[in-house]
Design an enzyme around this catalytic site. Structure first.
Site, PDB file in Angstrom:
ATOM      1  N   ALA A 132      67.123  74.282 102.748  1.00 56.10           N
ATOM      2  CA  ALA A 132      67.267  72.780 103.352  1.00 56.10           C
ATOM      3  C   ALA A 132      68.227  71.855 102.387  1.00 56.10           C
ATOM      4  CB  ALA A 132      66.173  71.973 103.663  1.00 56.10           C
ATOM      5  N   CYS A 133      68.689  72.345 101.217  1.00 59.25           N
ATOM      6  CA  CYS A 133      69.395  71.539 100.438  1.00 59.25           C
ATOM      7  C   CYS A 133      70.951  71.392 100.719  1.00 59.25           C
ATOM      8  CB  CYS A 133      69.209  72.125  98.742  1.00 59.25           C
ATOM      9  SG  CYS A 133      70.298  71.480  97.700  1.00 59.25           S
ATOM     10  N   ASP A 134      71.672  70.432 100.854  1.00 62.09           N
ATOM     11  CA  ASP A 134      72.964  70.198 100.886  1.00 62.09           C
ATOM     12  C   ASP A 134      73.719  70.959 100.050  1.00 62.09           C
ATOM     13  OD1 ASP A 134      72.368  68.630 103.262  1.00 62.09           O
ATOM     14  OD2 ASP A 134      72.749  66.630 102.135  1.00 62.09           O
ATOM     15  N   LYS A 150      73.756  74.698 101.156  1.00 63.15           N
ATOM     16  CA  LYS A 150      74.350  74.693 102.149  1.00 63.15           C
ATOM     17  C   LYS A 150      76.271  75.082 101.798  1.00 63.15           C
ATOM     18  CE  LYS A 150      71.218  72.542 105.385  1.00 63.15           C
ATOM     19  NZ  LYS A 150      71.032  71.432 105.998  1.00 63.15           N
TER      20      LYS A 150
END
Length: 120
Positions: A15-17, A20
């Site tokens: 879920a980490c930006d 991504k």
């Protein structure tokens, strides 16, 4: 990188930006990788020790993150590699991410220019 058939290993949290961005960059450049989510799958002492030996625990431990900042001062005091590894084993979200294992070395954090220099 000469051997395009080699699959790299990307470690991080889904879920980490920043994760991504790294995954998007790898996908856009057709770089094959296996993703290891250490929040759901955990991480072992061997990997953490290897990363700390290569980069220093100060680089591997994400002291800017919420998880680390929420620790009481006593747990943050007098840190050394052994203590940092124990913290990261207990709370993998304290590991700076992503960690890209190139086989002979690792890259910690995501910077497009560093990825390009290592992979293209």
């Amino acid at each position: 990188m000469n051997d395009s058939s080699k699959t790299l290993h990307l470690f991080g949290i889904k879920a980490c930006d920043t994760m991504k961005k790294a995954r998007t960059w790898l996908d856009e450049h057709a770089v094959r990788y296996d993703f290891h989510d250490y929040k759901s799958s955990g991480i072992d002492r061997e990997h953490l020790t290897q990363w700390c030996n290569e980069h220093g625990w100060q680089v591997v431990l994400n002291r800017a993150g919420t998880t680390f900042r929420k620790l009481d001062d006593e747990r943050k005091a007098d840190l050394d590699q052994a203590k940092a590894i124990e913290l990261m084993l207990a709370q993998p979200s304290m590991i700076k991410r992503p960690v890209l294992d190139l086989g002979d070395k690792t890259l910690i954090g995501f910077k497009p220019d560093l990825y390009a220099a290592a992979l293209l």
